[in-house]
Design a protein around this motif. Structure first.
Motif, mmCIF file in Angstrom:
data_model
loop_
_atom_site.group_PDB
_atom_site.id
_atom_site.type_symbol
_atom_site.label_atom_id
_atom_site.label_comp_id
_atom_site.label_asym_id
_atom_site.label_seq_id
_atom_site.Cartn_x
_atom_site.Cartn_y
_atom_site.Cartn_z
ATOM 1 N N ASN A 14 -1.391 -1.009 -0.827
ATOM 2 C CA ASN A 14 -1.643 -2.053 0.169
ATOM 3 C C ASN A 14 -3.089 -2.514 -0.002
ATOM 4 O O ASN A 14 -4.020 -1.809 0.359
ATOM 5 N N SER A 70 3.213 -20.021 -0.284
ATOM 6 C CA SER A 70 2.595 -18.693 -0.199
ATOM 7 C C SER A 70 2.314 -18.078 -1.553
ATOM 8 O O SER A 70 1.472 -17.175 -1.671
ATOM 9 N N LEU A 90 2.126 -6.985 -0.157
ATOM 10 C CA LEU A 90 0.825 -6.456 0.258
ATOM 11 C C LEU A 90 0.047 -5.887 -0.920
ATOM 12 O O LEU A 90 -1.162 -5.666 -0.814
ATOM 13 N N SER A 115 5.092 -3.718 -0.014
ATOM 14 C CA SER A 115 5.723 -4.887 0.591
ATOM 15 C C SER A 115 6.411 -4.477 1.880
ATOM 16 O O SER A 115 6.701 -3.294 2.098
ATOM 17 N N HIS A 128 -1.057 -17.065 -3.192
ATOM 18 C CA HIS A 128 -1.788 -15.839 -2.841
ATOM 19 C C HIS A 128 -1.591 -14.710 -3.848
ATOM 20 O O HIS A 128 -2.217 -13.647 -3.695
ATOM 21 N N LEU A 187 2.723 -15.717 7.885
ATOM 22 C CA LEU A 187 2.485 -14.926 6.680
ATOM 23 C C LEU A 187 1.866 -15.727 5.552
ATOM 24 O O LEU A 187 1.014 -15.221 4.813
ATOM 25 N N LEU A 234 -4.154 -11.541 -4.492
ATOM 26 C CA LEU A 234 -3.836 -10.116 -4.660
ATOM 27 C C LEU A 234 -4.485 -9.566 -5.926
ATOM 28 O O LEU A 234 -5.009 -8.448 -5.936
ATOM 29 N N ALA A 287 -7.023 -8.956 7.201
ATOM 30 C CA ALA A 287 -6.379 -10.269 7.360
ATOM 31 C C ALA A 287 -6.210 -10.485 8.853
ATOM 32 O O ALA A 287 -6.095 -9.526 9.627
ATOM 33 N N ALA A 305 7.106 -9.724 2.338
ATOM 34 C CA ALA A 305 5.695 -10.083 2.228
ATOM 35 C C ALA A 305 5.044 -9.072 1.296
ATOM 36 O O ALA A 305 5.114 -7.862 1.534
ATOM 37 N N PHE A 312 -4.621 -4.799 1.520
ATOM 38 C CA PHE A 312 -5.222 -5.334 2.739
ATOM 39 C C PHE A 312 -5.850 -4.249 3.602
ATOM 40 O O PHE A 312 -6.361 -4.541 4.684
ATOM 41 N N TYR A 318 -1.755 -15.703 4.157
ATOM 42 C CA TYR A 318 -2.402 -14.539 3.545
ATOM 43 C C TYR A 318 -1.592 -13.862 2.446
ATOM 44 O O TYR A 318 -2.176 -13.296 1.514
ATOM 45 N N TYR A 319 -0.272 -13.860 2.566
ATOM 46 C CA TYR A 319 0.553 -13.017 1.710
ATOM 47 C C TYR A 319 1.562 -13.834 0.891
ATOM 48 O O TYR A 319 2.165 -14.775 1.416
#
Length: 231
Positions: free
Chosen positions: A71, A216, A64, A31, A219, A42, A223, A81, A62, A73, A45-46
């Motif tokens: 992570n 958000s 990740l 994060s 998402h 943000l 993940l 992203a 955020a 991503f 995506y997150y």
């Protein structure tokens, strides 16, 4: 170990910085810290969550990944992203302060992004190269945004809009993931706020990021999907 120095065009005239991504350039974080002004970018995506630090102070983050040092991503040296969080993109730079407390741009000379094959920071005659111009603007935005987190968090707490949640996931291969210590917006309490409270939040600029943080959370499923693909 980090070795921060006040950036200047004499000592660091030949310094170059890589803009690639990957675990080897310190991107392997679960994060990163953020601020309400970044929530709109943000939330596409997150998941945006809140956590307490050791002093019991809440900070927006955020997500990740779902495990420390993870992570989801990262795809080799590519960020998967269209938007990279400012707290990631700003590396290896940070805002420090001089003796008078004025913010100054510092660079971590031991950071893995310091790379002789990277992009220059200064022009031949000492002016800022495009990368450094971008970083100065980004760091200013990030610094000012983080400074405003306190008022936003206080507004959430005053209306009891933060609630803790846990995430327990069992992947197809049998691996179990347990996410603890995170908070999100309490949707029912938000709905129950009267017009006066909502108007006050809106006038203070807090209402939009509240809804962005709430949206958000969809998402989290993304993940989990990314984790399944990487397992």
């Amino acid at each position: 170990m980090p070795r921060h120095a006040l950036l200047n065009n004499i000592d660091h005239r030949d310094l170059r910085v890589s803009t690639r991504h990957g675990a080897g350039v310190d991107d392997a974080a679960m994060s990163v810290v953020t601020f309400p002004g970044e929530f709109r970018a943000l939330q596409a995506y997150y998941p945006i969550v809140f956590q307490k630090d050791a002093q019991g102070v809440f900070h927006p983050l955020a997500l990740l990944g779902l495990q420390p040092g993870q992570n989801l991503f990262l795809r080799g040296d590519r960020w998967d992203a269209h938007y990279v969080p400012m707290a990631v993109e700003r590396q290896p730079f940070a805002i420090g302060h001089d003796a008078q407390g004025e913010p100054m741009l510092h660079v971590d000379l031991e950071h893995p992004r310091i790379d002789p094959q990277g992009e220059p920071l200064f022009l031949e005659h000492g002016g800022h190269a495009p990368l450094l111009q971008h970083m100065v603007a980004l760091l200013r935005t990030l610094h000012d945004g983080l400074a405003g987190n306190g008022a936003f968090i206080q507004a959430l707490l005053s209306h009891e809009l933060l609630e803790s949640f846990v995430l327990d996931v069992k992947l197809t291969g049998g691996q179990e993931i347990h996410l603890r210590g995170c908070y999100t917006i309490h949707e029912e309490r938000l709905r129950a706020l009267d017009g006066e409270a909502l108007q006050a939040l809106s006038r203070a600029g807090h209402l939009e990021p509240i809804y962005m943080a709430l949206a958000s959370m969809t998402h989290l499923r993304d993940l989990i999907g990314r984790l399944e693909q990487s397992a």
